[in-house]
Scaffold this active site. Structure first.
Site, PDB file in Angstrom:
ATOM      1  N   CYS A  20       0.792  -1.205  -0.099  1.00 18.00           N
ATOM      2  CA  CYS A  20       0.287   0.089  -0.072  1.00 18.00           C
ATOM      3  C   CYS A  20       0.899   1.129  -0.178  1.00 18.00           C
ATOM      4  O   CYS A  20       0.199   2.795  -0.599  1.00 18.00           O
ATOM      5  CB  CYS A  20      -1.063  -0.281   0.481  1.00 18.00           C
ATOM      6  SG  CYS A  20      -0.318   0.219   2.527  1.00 18.00           S
ATOM      7  N   HIS A  90      -2.768   0.438   7.106  1.00 13.08           N
ATOM      8  CA  HIS A  90      -2.915   0.747   5.726  1.00 13.08           C
ATOM      9  C   HIS A  90      -3.482   1.723   4.762  1.00 13.08           C
ATOM     10  O   HIS A  90      -4.112   2.899   5.622  1.00 13.08           O
ATOM     11  CB  HIS A  90      -4.194  -0.379   5.638  1.00 13.08           C
ATOM     12  CG  HIS A  90      -4.068  -0.692   3.754  1.00 13.08           C
ATOM     13  ND1 HIS A  90      -3.603  -1.040   3.243  1.00 13.08           N
ATOM     14  CD2 HIS A  90      -5.511  -0.435   3.922  1.00 13.08           C
ATOM     15  CE1 HIS A  90      -4.514  -1.114   1.938  1.00 13.08           C
ATOM     16  NE2 HIS A  90      -5.670  -1.276   2.369  1.00 13.08           N
ATOM     17  N   HIS A 102      -6.500   1.222  -3.904  1.00 11.25           N
ATOM     18  CA  HIS A 102      -5.450   0.557  -2.438  1.00 11.25           C
ATOM     19  C   HIS A 102      -4.980  -1.273  -2.643  1.00 11.25           C
ATOM     20  O   HIS A 102      -4.899  -1.607  -3.682  1.00 11.25           O
ATOM     21  CB  HIS A 102      -5.790   0.380  -0.922  1.00 11.25           C
ATOM     22  CG  HIS A 102      -7.392  -0.657  -0.908  1.00 11.25           C
ATOM     23  ND1 HIS A 102      -7.282  -2.081   0.068  1.00 11.25           N
ATOM     24  CD2 HIS A 102      -8.256  -0.986  -2.087  1.00 11.25           C
ATOM     25  CE1 HIS A 102      -8.754  -2.648  -0.733  1.00 11.25           C
ATOM     26  NE2 HIS A 102      -8.755  -2.187  -1.114  1.00 11.25           N
TER      27      HIS A 102
END
Length: 156
Positions: A20, A90, A102
């Protein structure tokens, strides 16, 4: 600004090189917003005491916390999520229309709706300072350009 990200969809996950953070690096570089530096990070860094990599460094790279209503979110805002973690571990990039780009652990990179797990674990929203006043222009379909511009000006 027409954001480019289609080439970042469907990539395999490898922590530290295709994850990510790396998709954020690629997205922001490819769109000419900011060149984020590489960051060496051990797998599971979010489980180690004292490591909060995203939140410790965002300001150094020109990002600011966004404090505003959901209606004021704009493309290229970054949702910081804490998934089974005490710290943000994240990152997901808002690409418009309630969707995010993502790269989640163990999955292919994707664009999906910003809801459920992603929305429920968001602990911060970041916006790059160069995009502070960015507003995508509304698209008025079926109108000649001169009428679309006039309609847009009258709506402001």
């Amino acid at each position: 600004m027409n954001l480019k990200y289609e080439h970042l969809i469907g990539l395999p996950f490898t922590h530290g090189t295709r994850d990510c953070y790396e998709i954020c690096r690629d997205f922001f570089r490819d769109n000419g917003i900011v060149d984020l530096p590489p960051h060496a990070r051990p797998d599971g860094w979010w489980e180690q005491d004292g490591m909060n990599l995203y939140m410790d460094f965002y300001a150094d790279y020109g990002f600011e916390l966004f404090h505003g209503p959901t209606a004021d979110l704009q493309p290229a805002d970054v949702f910081m999520c804490a998934i089974k973690s005490r710290v943000a571990n994240h990152a997901a990039i808002h690409v418009g229309d309630g969707r995010i780009l993502h790269h989640f652990y163990g999955r292919l990179s994707e664009v999906c709706e910003y809801k459920g797990l992603w929305r429920n674990t968001t602990v911060a929203v970041l916006r790059h300072k160069s995009l502070k006043d960015y507003r995508p222009e509304p698209v008025l379909f079926g109108l000649p350009p001169y009428l679309g511009a006039a309609a847009n000006a009258g709506a402001a």
